[in-house]
Design a protein around this motif. Sequence first.
Motif, PDB file in Angstrom:
ATOM      1  N   ALA A 120       0.829  -1.205   0.000  1.00 24.78           N
ATOM      2  CA  ALA A 120       0.000   0.000   0.000  1.00 24.78           C
ATOM      3  C   ALA A 120       0.867   1.261   0.000  1.00 24.78           C
ATOM      4  N   LEU A 121       1.924   1.264   0.786  1.00 23.37           N
ATOM      5  CA  LEU A 121       2.838   2.415   0.801  1.00 23.37           C
ATOM      6  C   LEU A 121       3.481   2.623  -0.569  1.00 23.37           C
ATOM      7  N   ALA A 122       3.917   1.537  -1.199  1.00 24.61           N
ATOM      8  CA  ALA A 122       4.542   1.646  -2.521  1.00 24.61           C
ATOM      9  C   ALA A 122       3.537   2.110  -3.560  1.00 24.61           C
ATOM     10  N   LEU A 123       2.309   1.600  -3.489  1.00 25.83           N
ATOM     11  CA  LEU A 123       1.266   2.063  -4.414  1.00 25.83           C
ATOM     12  C   LEU A 123       1.035   3.562  -4.256  1.00 25.83           C
ATOM     13  N   SER A 124       0.980   4.021  -3.022  1.00 24.78           N
ATOM     14  CA  SER A 124       0.792   5.448  -2.779  1.00 24.78           C
ATOM     15  C   SER A 124       1.974   6.255  -3.308  1.00 24.78           C
ATOM     16  N   SER A 125       3.183   5.758  -3.108  1.00 20.47           N
ATOM     17  CA  SER A 125       4.373   6.447  -3.626  1.00 20.47           C
ATOM     18  C   SER A 125       4.346   6.543  -5.144  1.00 20.47           C
ATOM     19  N   ALA A 126       3.696   5.565  -5.774  1.00 18.99           N
ATOM     20  CA  ALA A 126       3.585   5.555  -7.238  1.00 18.99           C
ATOM     21  C   ALA A 126       2.392   6.364  -7.722  1.00 18.99           C
ATOM     22  N   GLY A 127       1.645   6.980  -6.792  1.00 18.99           N
ATOM     23  CA  GLY A 127       0.502   7.804  -7.175  1.00 18.99           C
ATOM     24  C   GLY A 127      -0.789   7.037  -7.347  1.00 18.99           C
ATOM     25  N   ASP A 129      -3.221   6.048  -5.105  1.00 21.58           N
ATOM     26  CA  ASP A 129      -3.764   6.108  -3.752  1.00 21.58           C
ATOM     27  C   ASP A 129      -5.020   5.276  -3.552  1.00 21.58           C
ATOM     28  N   ARG A 130      -5.916   5.235  -4.545  1.00 27.52           N
ATOM     29  CA  ARG A 130      -7.141   4.418  -4.399  1.00 27.52           C
ATOM     30  C   ARG A 130      -6.785   2.945  -4.236  1.00 27.52           C
ATOM     31  N   GLU A 131      -5.853   2.473  -5.040  1.00 26.69           N
ATOM     32  CA  GLU A 131      -5.432   1.083  -4.943  1.00 26.69           C
ATOM     33  C   GLU A 131      -4.746   0.824  -3.589  1.00 26.69           C
ATOM     34  N   ALA A 132      -3.969   1.810  -3.132  1.00 27.66           N
ATOM     35  CA  ALA A 132      -3.285   1.676  -1.846  1.00 27.66           C
ATOM     36  C   ALA A 132      -4.297   1.535  -0.709  1.00 27.66           C
ATOM     37  N   VAL A 133      -5.310   2.378  -0.714  1.00 23.31           N
ATOM     38  CA  VAL A 133      -6.338   2.294   0.331  1.00 23.31           C
ATOM     39  C   VAL A 133      -7.071   0.959   0.232  1.00 23.31           C
ATOM     40  N   SER A 134      -7.348   0.506  -0.975  1.00 23.35           N
ATOM     41  CA  SER A 134      -8.026  -0.777  -1.170  1.00 23.35           C
ATOM     42  C   SER A 134      -7.214  -1.927  -0.585  1.00 23.35           C
ATOM     43  N   VAL A 135      -5.923  -1.958  -0.860  1.00 27.22           N
ATOM     44  CA  VAL A 135      -5.057  -3.018  -0.323  1.00 27.22           C
ATOM     45  C   VAL A 135      -5.024  -2.943   1.199  1.00 27.22           C
ATOM     46  N   ALA A 136      -4.878  -1.747   1.748  1.00 30.54           N
ATOM     47  CA  ALA A 136      -4.813  -1.588   3.201  1.00 30.54           C
ATOM     48  C   ALA A 136      -6.125  -2.014   3.865  1.00 30.54           C
ATOM     49  N   LEU A 137      -7.262  -1.613   3.303  1.00 29.38           N
ATOM     50  CA  LEU A 137      -8.554  -1.998   3.877  1.00 29.38           C
ATOM     51  C   LEU A 137      -8.807  -3.497   3.758  1.00 29.38           C
ATOM     52  N   THR A 138      -8.379  -4.083   2.655  1.00 34.01           N
ATOM     53  CA  THR A 138      -8.545  -5.520   2.469  1.00 34.01           C
ATOM     54  C   THR A 138      -7.750  -6.289   3.533  1.00 34.01           C
ATOM     55  N   ALA A 139      -6.561  -5.801   3.857  1.00 32.83           N
ATOM     56  CA  ALA A 139      -5.760  -6.440   4.900  1.00 32.83           C
ATOM     57  C   ALA A 139      -6.375  -6.222   6.286  1.00 32.83           C
TER      58      ALA A 139
END
Length: 163
Positions: A120-127, A129-139
């Motif tokens: 999720a952090l790497a996804l956010s660093s890559a811009g 953010d929606r995917e990052a939040v999705s991964v974090a919430l899924t976990a």
Amino acid sequence: MTETWDARIAAIWADDALDDQERIAAIDAIAAERGDDDPRALFERAGARDSAGREEDAEALYRRALDGGLDGEHRPQAVIQLASALRNLGKIDEALGMLRGEYERTPRDAFHDAAAAFYALALSSAGHDREAVSVALTALAPHLPRYTRSVTGYARELTERRP
């Protein structure tokens, strides 16, 4: 020897009185007992440098540890920690690839949620953010006392619906 070695390494990590350089020196001294090419020793040496903010030094050691073959407990940790170091060094695409692989790996292990957090952090660093939040919430969802199904559904919707 392994249990004693592991306990000594754990004691160094637990010792908050050590500064970064002291921790590196202590871990290096114990790691030397296993030799220069021992994957576990390389992993511990990498972690000490990574923890001290010396990601460039840690990167090469993590790679050598992984190439040398780590056990099932330490391999996922090395992948996650190397990918985190790569993200901090600006090598986002490589970090994403490693973390995606670890996150999607089956069967899932004790480090799946850690992989999710760093992915999720790497996804956010890559811009992404929606995917990052999705991964974090899924976990996070399976750890909720209620709402697991709802949060899982909302996490999925974040990547299915585009604004």
